[in-house]
Structure formats: structure tokens, C-alpha cells
Design a protein around this motif. Structure first.
Motif, PDB file in Angstrom:
ATOM      1  N   LYS A   2       9.276  -4.408  -6.221  1.00 50.98           N
ATOM      2  CA  LYS A   2       8.433  -5.470  -6.759  1.00 50.98           C
ATOM      3  C   LYS A   2       8.124  -6.515  -5.690  1.00 50.98           C
ATOM      4  CE  LYS A   2       7.989  -8.764 -10.578  1.00 50.98           C
ATOM      5  NZ  LYS A   2       6.633  -8.272 -10.930  1.00 50.98           N
ATOM      6  N   ASP A   3       9.158  -6.886  -4.918  1.00 47.30           N
ATOM      7  CA  ASP A   3       8.960  -7.885  -3.865  1.00 47.30           C
ATOM      8  C   ASP A   3       7.927  -7.409  -2.843  1.00 47.30           C
ATOM      9  OD1 ASP A   3      10.868  -9.437  -5.096  1.00 47.30           O
ATOM     10  OD2 ASP A   3      12.490  -8.890  -3.719  1.00 47.30           O
ATOM     11  N   LYS A   4       7.961  -6.115  -2.539  1.00 52.84           N
ATOM     12  CA  LYS A   4       7.035  -5.558  -1.554  1.00 52.84           C
ATOM     13  C   LYS A   4       5.702  -5.142  -2.179  1.00 52.84           C
ATOM     14  CE  LYS A   4       9.763  -5.591   2.117  1.00 52.84           C
ATOM     15  NZ  LYS A   4       9.416  -6.304   3.384  1.00 52.84           N
ATOM     16  N   ARG A   5       5.617  -5.203  -3.507  1.00 51.31           N
ATOM     17  CA  ARG A   5       4.418  -4.803  -4.272  1.00 51.31           C
ATOM     18  C   ARG A   5       4.054  -3.339  -4.040  1.00 51.31           C
ATOM     19  NH1 ARG A   5      -0.308  -7.660  -2.984  1.00 51.31           N
ATOM     20  NH2 ARG A   5       0.528  -8.247  -0.952  1.00 51.31           N
ATOM     21  N   ALA A   6       5.082  -2.507  -3.862  1.00 46.88           N
ATOM     22  CA  ALA A   6       4.859  -1.080  -3.669  1.00 46.88           C
ATOM     23  C   ALA A   6       4.606  -0.393  -5.005  1.00 46.88           C
ATOM     24  CB  ALA A   6       6.080  -0.461  -2.982  1.00 46.88           C
ATOM     25  N   GLY A   7       3.952   0.773  -4.950  1.00 45.27           N
ATOM     26  CA  GLY A   7       3.607   1.513  -6.153  1.00 45.27           C
ATOM     27  C   GLY A   7       4.496   2.723  -6.364  1.00 45.27           C
ATOM     28  N   ASP A  43       6.481  -5.124 -14.415  1.00 41.33           N
ATOM     29  CA  ASP A  43       5.108  -5.168 -13.902  1.00 41.33           C
ATOM     30  C   ASP A  43       4.999  -4.524 -12.522  1.00 41.33           C
ATOM     31  OD1 ASP A  43       2.363  -5.664 -14.053  1.00 41.33           O
ATOM     32  OD2 ASP A  43       2.545  -7.594 -13.027  1.00 41.33           O
ATOM     33  N   LEU A  44       5.767  -3.448 -12.322  1.00 44.06           N
ATOM     34  CA  LEU A  44       5.586  -2.642 -11.124  1.00 44.06           C
ATOM     35  C   LEU A  44       4.316  -1.813 -11.268  1.00 44.06           C
ATOM     36  CD1 LEU A  44       9.281  -1.466 -10.779  1.00 44.06           C
ATOM     37  CD2 LEU A  44       8.057  -2.827  -9.089  1.00 44.06           C
ATOM     38  N   LYS A  45       3.706  -1.486 -10.166  1.00 38.67           N
ATOM     39  CA  LYS A  45       2.524  -0.621 -10.192  1.00 38.67           C
ATOM     40  C   LYS A  45       2.996   0.817 -10.414  1.00 38.67           C
ATOM     41  CE  LYS A  45       1.246  -1.820  -6.083  1.00 38.67           C
ATOM     42  NZ  LYS A  45       0.507  -1.989  -4.815  1.00 38.67           N
ATOM     43  N   VAL A  46       2.518   1.447 -11.496  1.00 32.51           N
ATOM     44  CA  VAL A  46       2.946   2.797 -11.834  1.00 32.51           C
ATOM     45  C   VAL A  46       1.736   3.635 -12.221  1.00 32.51           C
ATOM     46  CG1 VAL A  46       4.534   4.222 -13.177  1.00 32.51           C
ATOM     47  CG2 VAL A  46       5.033   1.794 -12.841  1.00 32.51           C
ATOM     48  N   GLY A  47       1.667   4.844 -11.672  1.00 30.63           N
ATOM     49  CA  GLY A  47       0.655   5.822 -12.061  1.00 30.63           C
ATOM     50  C   GLY A  47       1.316   7.158 -12.319  1.00 30.63           C
ATOM     51  N   LEU A  48       0.510   8.137 -12.642  1.00 30.33           N
ATOM     52  CA  LEU A  48       1.017   9.472 -12.918  1.00 30.33           C
ATOM     53  C   LEU A  48       0.704  10.409 -11.757  1.00 30.33           C
ATOM     54  CD1 LEU A  48       0.017   9.996 -16.668  1.00 30.33           C
ATOM     55  CD2 LEU A  48       2.108   8.980 -15.718  1.00 30.33           C
ATOM     56  N   ARG A  68       0.824  -1.213   0.000  1.00 28.05           N
ATOM     57  CA  ARG A  68       0.000   0.000   0.000  1.00 28.05           C
ATOM     58  C   ARG A  68       0.859   1.265   0.000  1.00 28.05           C
ATOM     59  NH1 ARG A  68      -5.199   0.062   3.647  1.00 28.05           N
ATOM     60  NH2 ARG A  68      -5.821   1.375   1.891  1.00 28.05           N
ATOM     61  N   SER A  69       2.156   1.116  -0.256  1.00 29.63           N
ATOM     62  CA  SER A  69       3.048   2.276  -0.297  1.00 29.63           C
ATOM     63  C   SER A  69       3.038   2.912  -1.687  1.00 29.63           C
ATOM     64  CB  SER A  69       4.480   1.875   0.062  1.00 29.63           C
ATOM     65  OG  SER A  69       4.562   1.432   1.397  1.00 29.63           O
ATOM     66  N   ILE A  70       3.061   4.245  -1.707  1.00 36.48           N
ATOM     67  CA  ILE A  70       3.116   5.016  -2.948  1.00 36.48           C
ATOM     68  C   ILE A  70       4.383   5.858  -2.899  1.00 36.48           C
ATOM     69  CG2 ILE A  70       1.956   6.723  -4.403  1.00 36.48           C
ATOM     70  CD1 ILE A  70      -0.674   5.873  -2.955  1.00 36.48           C
ATOM     71  N   ARG A 115      -4.215   1.100  -9.594  1.00 39.71           N
ATOM     72  CA  ARG A 115      -3.375   0.023  -9.032  1.00 39.71           C
ATOM     73  C   ARG A 115      -2.450   0.571  -7.946  1.00 39.71           C
ATOM     74  NH1 ARG A 115       0.293  -3.093 -12.763  1.00 39.71           N
ATOM     75  NH2 ARG A 115       0.387  -4.554 -11.009  1.00 39.71           N
ATOM     76  N   VAL A 116      -1.853   1.727  -8.196  1.00 41.51           N
ATOM     77  CA  VAL A 116      -0.944   2.328  -7.221  1.00 41.51           C
ATOM     78  C   VAL A 116      -1.667   2.591  -5.903  1.00 41.51           C
ATOM     79  CG1 VAL A 116       0.343   4.441  -6.700  1.00 41.51           C
ATOM     80  CG2 VAL A 116       0.666   3.301  -8.893  1.00 41.51           C
TER      81      VAL A 116
END
Length: 450
Positions: free
Chosen positions: A298-303, A328-333, A280-282, A380-381
């Protein structure tokens, strides 16, 4: 009237455009989209000729139907995964100053004004209104260290109807005395803020999802002692909250951080070592990342919030978004106002395109990828991919009704234009004037004149 018809609040008929994957945009021509009374997408019917759509209304009265013309289309609302509410007051100023100097000479003195909650409301009202008018239906807001002012930001967001994460900023070292907390006061005020927002949300009905979520917000590692970071990590676990901060934005920032945290091997591991790197980290920026840092993310599934405008303006560098997507990392703008000079995700879209071309002309980001980042990527982020981001049935209807031929439109339409070229013109030429209506949780947001 059928039970289905009675459950429907609004229906849209016309062109619907959304991302179905990072590589593919779906253009639904003559689509029928049903929104139920809870603000969720109840049903979508595709390819219905205009003279036949009434037969597919399933008993819903035509008064609930919004008929789109050939120059209009509906897209998912934009997600701004990194924006500073107090900085809106000086948006467009100071772009010739490097990051740390920019903070000392411009940002910190201005944020001190937010000890006055009335001043905070004045700025926050305009900041949120501008964000919504630009089509941002979900935003991750940084406030300041001031508890009362941060509560005002929550009130403004609730009044205006945006979906948001809101964070009271934490700073207890390497900050001016007028913005420096103690560990105890920072943690106590953060807890008070969390409980304040949770109490508001507890008054909502079972069928109403809250608009505002508190988010743990250490400004960045430089401004927080190890014990404060650790306590904030504990709060995130206790209340099951998202986390937002800055990471690897500037080379000097990285050097200073590593000098302050010699026990951590990288800047990214500083947050991991203190319980602040989770799914849940951004993490905003991520411009100068080592391979091992990307792997840890990626291991922590952070965004990651990609803030191209800010990174250009403050001369931080150009993030490798292509690599992020390949992993496939979570990425937004993110707009990162006021490092970025605009609170429009359309500007972030365009600047991200320029950044990717400058980094790698032969492998730059394509329109479907950029539109995905602006909508589903941001969802997703924020760990809201099951709730918003595109027009899947069951998701909440956060959307923009775009009109490319609205009065005073910056977009010129010609008879050779198709819906696809109108959409692309909006992405590259359009602005807030084309955002005719904005919806959050199925409700139309009142867009004030600014």
C-alpha cells in the motif's frame, strides 16, 4: 455537418453496463455512446427511448450507429493482469504438480523451445487470438528470456490489435542451464527489447497511443541474483516502465526466497530493496502475505494480480482479496495461463468467486466487486485507470459487444429475463461465443476462427 459530428467514428445505442465503483455497477438502458475518430468516448446520453434517439445524434449519420437488440449489451473489455504467452501451448496440462516441480518438469523445458522465433510466432499467434476472443482487450504478458521471440510477441500483438504490456523474462540463477542468462546478457537484452518497442511506438502519430508497452519482468526473486534485480530496477527508472513478477505464491517459494536474500525481512521487501516495488509494479498471486507486506504494498502503491484458478490448480492457496479491497490496494484478475487452465477472464471471475466463498462464506466477493476487478481493477493495476476500465467520457473505448442469444450460445434466455439477469447469466454461464465483437482503442478487432 457539425465539427462534433465529423469527429465521431461510431455510435452505440442500447444497453451499456460498467463499473462506477467497486460496489456499484451502472446499467444504462437506452444509452447512446459516441466514439470519436481517436478511439475515445466523446459523449454518453442516457435513457433515450428508441423512437427518440435519432434526435440526439447531433448530426452524426445513422450509418455510424450500431443498434443493439434486447439480448445485446456493451461492457468494458476485460483486463488480464497476469498471463504467460509461451505457456499457452500446454494450457490444461500438469495441474497435479506443485509450483516449483511444475516449473522444472514442464515450464522450463518447454520455454527452451522459444529460442526458435518461428516456433514462438506459432504459439504466440494462437495465445493472443484466444485471449482477444475471450474479450481480453488489455493483457500483461510474460514472454521468455529470448529476445527475438519476445519481439515476435510484440509483432503478433500489434497485428491482432490488443493493448498489452510485454516483458522479456529475466533469469540468471536457480534455472536450468538452457534458460540461464548472465547478469550482463539479461540486462543488455532487456535494454535492447525496450529500445525495440520504443522505436516502434516512436513511429506512431501524435494522436495514436501505442498498443504495446515494455515491462520489466524478473521471473521471480529465486531466479535472479541481487545484482540483476538492482540493474532491472535501474532500467525501470531510466525508461519509466512498469514492472511485473511473482510474489508469495507458494510457501516453499517464500522459504527459498528468504534463504537467498537474508538481508531482506520479507519476500515483498526483497523487491522493494532492489527498486522493483513501485506504483507501477504488478505482483502476481500474493497468497501468503504478512500484514507488514500488505502495508508495504500500500505504501508503495503497488498492484496485485489475483490468479485464483492457478492458485487452486497448483495448490498454492487462497488469496485474501477481501482484505486487499478493505485496504484499498489495487487488485485485478489474472488468468495465469498455464497455471490457470483458461485464458478467459470469465473463468477467473468465476474461480475468484469460488475462492472468496471458500475463504469466507459470510463475507465473499459480490458480483459488482468481481466485475470491477475484471475491468476497472485491472486498469488500476496497470496504472491505466484514466485511460480504460469503464465508460467515462474521455477514456478510450475498449469494449465487448455481448450477445446472449447468439447462435450456439451457452446462455439460454427466457421471457422473464431482464437485462440484469442476462448480464449475470453471461458472467456465470457465457463464454467466447457470446463475445460478438471486441473493440480496442475504438477499433473493432478481427476475431479469427480458432
Amino acid at each position: 455537418m457539425s465539427s462534433f459530428a465529423s469527429s465521431i467514428a461510431k455510435v452505440f445505442y442500447g444497453t451499456l453496463i460498467h463499473s462506477v465503483s467497486v460496489k456499484e455497477i451502472e446499467y444504462i438502458s437506452n444509452g447512446l455512446l459516441f466514439v470519436d475518430v481517436h478511439g475515445r468516448i466523446a459523449k454518453i446520453v442516457r435513457d433515450l427511448p428508441r423512437d427518440q434517439f435519432r434526435d440526439s445524434l447531433d448530426g452524426v449519420h445513422e450509418s455510424k450507429v450500431v443498434l443493439l437488440n434486447d439480448d445485446q449489451f456493451v461492457i468494458p473489455g476485460f483486463v488480464d493482469s497476469h498471463i504467460h504467452a509461451p505457456q499457452y501451448a500446454y494450457c490444461g496440462i500438469g495441474h497435479d504438480i506443485p509450483l516449483l516441480e511444475w516449473l522444472d518438469t514442464l515450464t522450463f523445458p518447454h520455454e527452451a523451445k522459444f529460442k526458435d522465433a518461428a516456433y514462438a510466432r506459432q504459439v504466440y499467434s494462437k495465445a493472443v487470438a484466444r485471449s482477444l476472443r475471450n474479450g481480453t482487450t488489455s493483457a500483461c504478458w510474460f514472454a521468455t528470456i529470448h529476445l527475438d521471440a519476445t519481439k515476435e510477441l510484440v509483432k503478433v500483438i500489434e497485428e491482432q490489435g490488443q493493448r498489452a504490456y510485454v516483458g522479456k523474462v529475466n533469469m540468471n540463477q536457480n534455472s536450468p542451464d538452457f534458460l540461464k542468462e548472465t547478469t550482463q546478457s539479461s540486462v543488455a537484452d532487456t535494454r535492447s527489447f525496450i529500445e525495440y518497442v520504443n522505436a516502434i511506438n516512436a513511429t506512431l502519430g501524435l494522436d495514436t497511443k501505442p498498443l504495446v508497452t515494455p515491462i520489466i519482468t524478473p521471473r521471480f526473486a529465486i531466479s535472479c541474483t541481487p545484482d540483476l534485480l538492482t540493474e532491472l530496477g535501474k532500467l525501470a527508472v531510466e525508461f519509466d516502465l512498469p514492472i511485473q513478477t511473482h510474489l508469495c505464491e507458494n510457501l516453499n517459494e517464500i522459504d527459498v526466497t528468504l534463504s537467498l536474500f537474508p538481508g531482506s525481512t520479507t519476500y515483498t521487501s526483497v523487491y522493494a530493496d532492489h527498486g522493483l516495488l513501485t506504483h507501477r509494479s504488478i505482483m502476481a498471486h500474493c497468497v501468503h502475505m504478512k500484514d507488514e507486506e500488505f502495508q508495504l504494498m500500500k505504501d508503495k502503491r503497488a498492484g496485485i494480480s489475483h490468479c485464483a484458478s492457478s492458485n487452486f490448480n497448483i495448490k498454492s492457496g487462497m488469496a485474501n482479496v477481501r482484505k486487499m479491497l478493505e485496504m484499498d490496494l489495487k487488485v485485478g484478475l489474472g488468468t495465469d495461463v498455464a497455471g490457470g487452465f483458461s485464458s478467459s477472464i470469465l473463468d477467473a471471475f468465476r474461480t475468484s468467486r469460488t475462492c472468496s466463498i471458500a475463504r469466507s462464506p459470510d463475507d465473499s466477493l459480490l458480483i459488482p466487486e468481481l466485475f470491477y476487478l475484471a475491468t476497472m481493477g485491472g486498469a488500476r493495476v496497470m496504472e491505466l485507470a484514466d485511460t480504460i476500465g469503464n465508460f467515462e467520457v474521455g477514456k478510450e473505448f475498449d469494449a465487448i459487444l455481448v450477445n446472449t442469444s447468439v447462435r450456439h450460445s451457452p446462455v439460454d434466455i427466457f421471457e422473464h429475463d431482464t437485462i440484469r439477469t442476462k448480464f449475470e447469466k453471461y458472467l456465470f454461464v457465457g463464454d467466447d461465443r457470446n463475445n460478438e465483437k471486441v473493440y480496442v482503442q475504438g477499433k473493432e478487432v478481427r476475431l479469427p476462427d480458432l
